[in-house]
Enzyme design. Sequence first.
Site, PDB file in Angstrom:
ATOM      1  N   ASP A 392       6.161   3.581  -8.137  1.00  0.00           N
ATOM      2  CA  ASP A 392       6.632   2.271  -8.572  1.00  0.00           C
ATOM      3  C   ASP A 392       7.861   2.438  -9.446  1.00  0.00           C
ATOM      4  OD1 ASP A 392       4.513   1.102  -7.304  1.00  0.00           O
ATOM      5  OD2 ASP A 392       3.322   0.797  -9.118  1.00  0.00           O
ATOM      6  N   GLN A 393       8.736   1.433  -9.391  1.00  0.00           N
ATOM      7  CA  GLN A 393       9.936   1.486 -10.215  1.00  0.00           C
ATOM      8  C   GLN A 393       9.588   1.645 -11.691  1.00  0.00           C
ATOM      9  OE1 GLN A 393      12.553  -1.826  -9.595  1.00  0.00           O
ATOM     10  NE2 GLN A 393      13.978  -1.260 -11.206  1.00  0.00           N
TER      11      GLN A 393
END
Length: 580
Positions: A392-393
Amino acid sequence: MKTPVLHKMLPFGEELPHRFTYPFCYEPHPLTQLAAACVQSHVATYDECPEALQRGKMLGVLVVEDEDGETGYLAAYSGEVAGLENDDYFVPPIYDLSQPDGEFKRGEAEITAINQRIAALEAGSRLSELKQRLDDLDADFAKQETRYREKMAVDKAHRAMLRATGEPTGEEQEALIRESQFEKAELKRMRKAHAARREQLQREISVMREEISRLKQERKQRSEALQRRIFELFVLRNGRGEQKNILRIFSEHNATYGESGCSLPPAGAGECAAPRLLQYAFTHNLKPISMGEFWWGDSPESEIRRQGEFYPSCHHKCFPILSYMLQGIDVEPNPLAAECDLPLSVVWEDAWMQVVDKPAGLASVAGKAHSDSVEARVRRTLPEAMVAHRLDQATSGLLIVAKDKETGAAMQRAFERGDVKKTYVALLRGAVEADEGEISLPLNTNYADRPRQIVDRAHGKEAETTFRVLSRYDGFTLVEFRPHQGRTHQLRVHSASVSGLGAPIAGDTLYGGGSVRIPDEIAHKLSREYSFTERRTGGIWLQAQEVEFVHPVTGATIRISVGNGAKCGDDDERGGGAIG
């Protein structure tokens, strides 16, 4: 005396925010938290909490300035809550669907009447009687045909015996043939008569079913027409003083973003807390300062909701609406779209792969909201590079990058087979009682509110995670995770869900762990002992700490940890510098 809708705030000593809240990813401003606490105190005064509120509702607060420069707040709830219609503590709906003589109630009454006619036809005695008569007819004929076929078989055997044991005359032979022909013809007549009776019953049933189908089509058309009309009546204002109805807002949004699908906005659009708050502010000359939405009541089984926790506005219904309403307002930028200025460090590298330490805030691959990513940075020097998996970012830590497509495809297959072992470390907001264990909660995409995931025991994909508590602090728990799969937001949901650990990852604004400050001593300890990189807005306290895999080319088993480099059977491994 009823409480006025605008609630004044006492001097608070907090500096006003310079920009308005970006509603789809935010950490609530202290003023927002103060206003929310006031709302929660008000709700706690109810002698009996309304059932709809106790079952769970999203509430919202909007901090505003009036024309005299005084600060106050507005409160709202999403949808309808029976028992709160006359509570002036909350702002009214933008369009009151509950007006007894309004278009919605009239249209709803017409649709209800059609529903009653459909129900009467479907459950009525006449249709049930016809269906039963058809079933009985088929059952009786099946028995009759079976008995007659048995008789035909006996007669056929008798004729065969007469032919075998005697020498029938020509006249007797013709009689035997006529008997066989008659029985076959009689079977055809029986079938024809049954088919005729069956066809008559089916015609009568079809007439009733066609009427039901016609009523359902009429119901659909009336429902769509009513929704369209209501959305035309939902006229919203924005920060520029402009006005548009919801139908037009969604139509222009879909045209701008190239989105297709239903021609109508989703049901309930315009009834959430955030649009109500902004609409009231714009129509009463109040300046929006900050905003937040929080959950109150019981948590649903599938969604991640905790009482008192702040959550971002939904994309499905609110993104087009709020994007329009906030025009003319100086809004904070989307933190997920901000450029990440932290370097991408190479932890290990050989001729075929790199393992990099991704900082929180940097995407694994480029997306709609950002062009910067791990893959984009690596491709500046390795044009064919591809990330073998994703983080995930908001998550930091180890990410495997293949230098060529063949190696990348081999590593992706290894991930799909579950051959790659991954270890994460996360700081959870809350106490985890068990020292270790396993979480098994199947996950599915919340299609009405992407990218949020839900627990879906009926249709979700298998997701299992082993956990072990590393440390406990006041109000926090440090946990080691080993996911058996790599589902989207697997660790975030397994942490936050009441069916999992019931403690969201700190900093996770999407699942309810973002509205808390991490004490400096804890942050420094995690940085020192676990090499946690700097947390930015939109970053969560989750780090991919270790990865272990079999090298697809050399066959060596390689284990790499953040801060400790690599251990493997390949003598060519080496550390690296920074990328980008």
